[in-house]
Design an enzyme around this catalytic site. Structure first.
Site, short mmCIF file in Angstrom:
data_model
loop_
_atom_site.label_atom_id
_atom_site.label_comp_id
_atom_site.label_asym_id
_atom_site.label_seq_id
_atom_site.Cartn_x
_atom_site.Cartn_y
_atom_site.Cartn_z
N ASP A 232 0.79 -1.29 0.13
CA ASP A 232 0.30 -0.33 0.35
C ASP A 232 0.46 1.69 0.36
OD1 ASP A 232 -2.86 1.54 0.27
OD2 ASP A 232 -3.34 0.29 1.78
N ASP B 127 -10.68 2.00 -3.88
CA ASP B 127 -11.17 1.63 -2.54
C ASP B 127 -12.53 1.77 -2.26
OD1 ASP B 127 -8.55 1.35 -0.54
OD2 ASP B 127 -8.93 3.26 0.15
C1 DGJ Z 1 -5.68 2.18 1.89
C2 DGJ Z 1 -5.95 0.69 0.97
O1 DGJ Z 1 -6.58 1.00 -0.32
C3 DGJ Z 1 -7.11 -0.27 1.78
O2 DGJ Z 1 -7.52 -1.50 1.03
C4 DGJ Z 1 -6.75 -0.88 2.99
O3 DGJ Z 1 -5.34 -1.33 2.75
C5 DGJ Z 1 -5.99 0.64 3.24
N1 DGJ Z 1 -5.81 1.27 3.43
C6 DGJ Z 1 -5.73 -0.04 4.79
O4 DGJ Z 1 -4.76 1.21 5.74
#
Ligand code: DGJ
Length: 743
Positions: free
Chosen positions: A479, A549
């Site tokens: 991430d 997301d």
């Molecule tokens: C952002 C990501 O896109 C999510 O899927 C998740 O992993 C969160 N960060 C976790 O902090």
């Protein structure tokens, strides 16, 4: 495929079955562009394509030849300041303050295959027969700067990969303030410009506008390629569409600051520039040093946007993505993020995993919150050591338990970041990107580590490699949750601060390279608050990326549709999540959430224990369905049928290479009363074969020839049409269906 050089006219002709790319050495020794487009016959002389007209009242001319003005000459790598007034491909600041260069042809080399780009992701070949590469070497005599322009033509598809390298063979330092990967001058401007823009949770929405005189551009100066824009643009003829007409896609294999720009000049020619964003960029090149640009890939098709996308898909799926997972079906996963956020114990995780296993899920992924003092997003980043309060037996123990269930185990990292509240930051406060004497801004309560520094990358590598060596980890979600501010490296001198953004990305690539080569069986999925760094650069290391997301099925139609213009379905991370959806609070039916997520890597972002028995049955069917068809969906040919940016109905389909099998996804956002009859014209089938059509895994709907399905269309009218009898009602808004076609 071939690259031919005509000595007499100093003309290069790169061609394959699809395209021709023709260049010549101009009277002043620079490299000029003559033609790029659909394949034309090879000839010794194309000099008539170099048109010169005397524009005495408006143009500055290169010498006493009144027709030869660089302003009106199509070039391969334009320089500003000597009769060309367009934005240049390159700018070299010299010790005396001048930025003029005069890159004159010296030599060239044609080789089979494609050389690697040191330290950078790039498309590649597996055998020498797959491509040929031309390197044209030009030199600026005054400074001794050598410019190498690389052109690779692939045997299959209308693809040219380009990059440039500058080498200082002079005696003094210079500073590169702009080095684009691609400069392409086109003879007219009768194009529409397509860009893929958005924001967090609504990435890669298609926007179309006509090219106009002046500059149109998309870019990022955020340090990551960004949610806002993607390093990919398309120029298409106004009459071109999905299935026919001239289109050109321009894609940058890079994950940092970028600029993609088209400049239409007074004479309606178009200059396309693509590369690292010149804003804030400055690279000191000492004698003997070289600078290599990232790669730009251009795909030309005269068969419309669909053909262009399928060309990108094939290339990026099989000659950009690498490694063990490249050609393998992607595991169906269950990620705990939306199921628990930070609120989990080992027991709870195992409970979620057990249910997932019962449903046939193959991989359980533990997301954020398992390390250091990370019980919320204020602390812990940088301390990649399991938190024993929630994981008493660490990652080793949890991974073992998941493996014992008969599943693979995956883990989340955010390697490039650190919270101020972390042991790493307390030990090394100087390891973040920050400008001396200035406030350092936070983003999601975290700072960005200075990945331009080797010792920082080494330290993070050490912690990650330890976990990967000790525990049975089969997947990593990498991430990156903020952009870069106050960009400055404490380890570099003042005159190298313009290098930090690029050196940072090189650091990210180097860590990916080390980890992927040392742990070749681990599947990497890139992520940046969803799709904030969904770009070809990362696809080289991580064959899939979390597209957004936003996992709401309706929102996902646009996100996945837009993403599909450049990126293969095998790379598009897409999951089923709960309702009401956590991003838009919309309720969509479970089948529609799955029907959308099938067209990607597929998985669940929820706690399956919370579903009803009826829903669990559906989930089991969904998992079984995906296992049966994922190879077709992820590695077949993808066709867009109906656009969510234009219509209430979105539709797309994947067809197997031999055209014997296809899966069609049909999605209607809002229902209506007394609706028109509807047919969906399919694509990519064999006209002469007949196909059994099955709807939603149910009975056979009928047997139809491929030509019927493509030209007359598949009937999709339903109970929403005509009498509105509630007994016939399907599911109202947000309905969807999957059709399977078997020859
Ligand atoms: C952002 C990501 O896109 C999510 O899927 C998740 O992993 C969160 N960060 C976790 O902090």
């Amino acid at each position: 495929m071939s690259i031919l050089f005509q000595k007499k006219t100093k003309t290069f002709h790169l061609f394959n079955q699809e395209i021709s790319y023709i260049m010549t050495v101009l009277p002043n020794g620079h490299l000029g562009q003559l033609y790029f487009g659909r394949k034309i016959h090879y000839k010794e002389d194309f000099s008539y394509l170099f048109e010169q007209v005397c524009r005495a009242m408006t143009a500055c001319v290169f010498d006493d030849n009144n027709g030869f003005s660089l302003e009106h000459t199509r070039q391969e790598y334009g320089v500003y300041g000597t009769t060309d007034f367009r934005h240049p491909a390159v700018s070299v600041l010299q010790e005396n303050g001048s930025t003029l260069s005069d890159f004159v042809y010296e030599s060239h080399q044609i080789e089979k295959g494609k050389p690697k780009l040191p330290g950078l992701p790039a498309t590649y070949t597996e055998s020498e027969e797959e491509a040929e590469t031309l390197t044209v070497t030009l030199k600026d005599a005054l400074t001794g700067i050598v410019l190498e322009l690389f052109y690779t033509i692939f045997a299959e598809g209308g693809i040219i990969a380009r990059s440039a390298r500058l080498r200082n063979e002079g005696r003094t330092n210079v500073r590169l303030t702009r080095v684009m990967s691609l400069c392409l001058d086109l003879p007219d401007s009768d194009y529409e410009w397509l860009q893929f823009s958005g924001a967090w949770a609504r990435e890669r929405h298609l926007k179309v506008r006509k090219l106009e005189q002046g500059i149109q551009a998309v870019d990022s100066i955020r340090g990551n390629s960004s949610h806002d824009q993607n390093p990919f643009i398309v120029l298409k003829r106004p009459t071109a569409d999905e299935d026919q007409g001239e289109v050109m896609g321009f894609s940058l294999v890079y994950s940092g600051n970028f600029l993609a720009q088209a400049q239409v000049d007074t004479q309606d020619t178009t200059r396309v520039l693509l590369g690292i964003h010149p804003f804030g960029f400055g690279w000191k090149l000492e004698p003997g040093e070289s600078f290599q640009t990232p790669e730009a890939v251009v795909v030309y098709s005269h068969k419309g946007l669909g053909d262009m996308s399928r060309t990108f898909h094939r290339l990026y799926r099989s000659r950009l993505a690498r490694g063990y997972w490249r050609d393998r079906e992607r595991p169906i996963l269950n990620n705990n993020w939306e199921a628990t956020y930070f609120d989990f114990t080992e027991e709870r995780l195992v409970e979620i995993a057990k249910k997932a296993k019962e449903c046939g899920v193959e991989l359980f992924v533990l997301d954020d919150g398992w390390f250091g003092a990370r019980r919320n997003d204020h602390a812990g980043l940088g301390d990649w050591i399991p938190n024993e309060d929630c994981l008493p037996e660490g990652i080793v123990g949890l991974a073992e338990k998941i493996e014992d269930l008969g599943m693979k185990f995956g883990l989340w990292f955010e390697p490039e970041m650190v919270n101020p509240d972390s042991d790493l930051y307390r030990a090394h406060p100087d390891w973040i990107l920050q400008t001396p004497g200035r406030h350092a801004s936070l983003g999601r309560y975290q700072y960005v580590l200075d990945f331009s520094r080797q010792e920082v990358v080494d330290c993070i590598y050490g912690m990650m490699a330890k976990i990967l060596s000790e525990a049975k980890v089969s997947y990593i979600k990498w991430d990156m949750n903020r952009s870069i501010t106050e960009c400055y490296s404490g380890a570099l001198p003042a005159d190298r601060q313009g290098e930090v953004f690029h050196r940072y990305i090189l650091g990210v690539y180097s860590l990916y390279e080390r980890l992927t080569s040392e742990f070749p069986h681990v599947l990497f999925e890139s992520c940046a608050s969803g799709g904030g760094r969904f770009d070809p650069g990362l696809l080289y290391y991580a064959p899939q990326g979390w597209a957004s997301d936003d996992s709401d099925a309706v929102e996902r139609l646009k996100i996945q549709y837009g993403t599909s213009f450049c990126y293969p379905l095998s790379s598009i991370g897409s999951h089923v999540s709960v309702t009401p959806n956590h991003q838009v609070y919309r309720n969509t039916p479970l089948h529609t959430r799955a029907n959308t997520a099938y067209f990607g890597t597929f998985g669940y972002e929820l706690d399956l224990n919370k579903l009803t028995d009826e829903e669990l049955c559906q989930v089991k069917e969904q998992v079984a369905f995906m296992k049966q068809y994922r190879s077709l969906i992820q590695f077949g040919d993808f066709y867009r049928l109906s656009s969510p940016f234009e219509k209430n109905v979105t539709a797309w389909m994947a067809v197997s290479e031999d055209k014997s099998l296809a899966v069609v996804g049909w999605y209607r956002v809002l229902n209506g009363a007394n609706m028109p009859l509807e047919r969906l014209r399919l694509k990519g089938l064999d006209e002469n074969r007949s196909y059994w059509v099955m709807e939603d895994g149910q009975e056979k709907k009928g047997l139809y020839y491929g030509d019927e399905l493509m030209y007359a269309g598949l009937i999709t009218s339903d109970a929403a049409t005509a009498d509105g009898d509630p007994k016939k009602a399907c599911c109202g808004d947000f309905d969807s269906r999957i059709f399977i076609l078997k020859a």
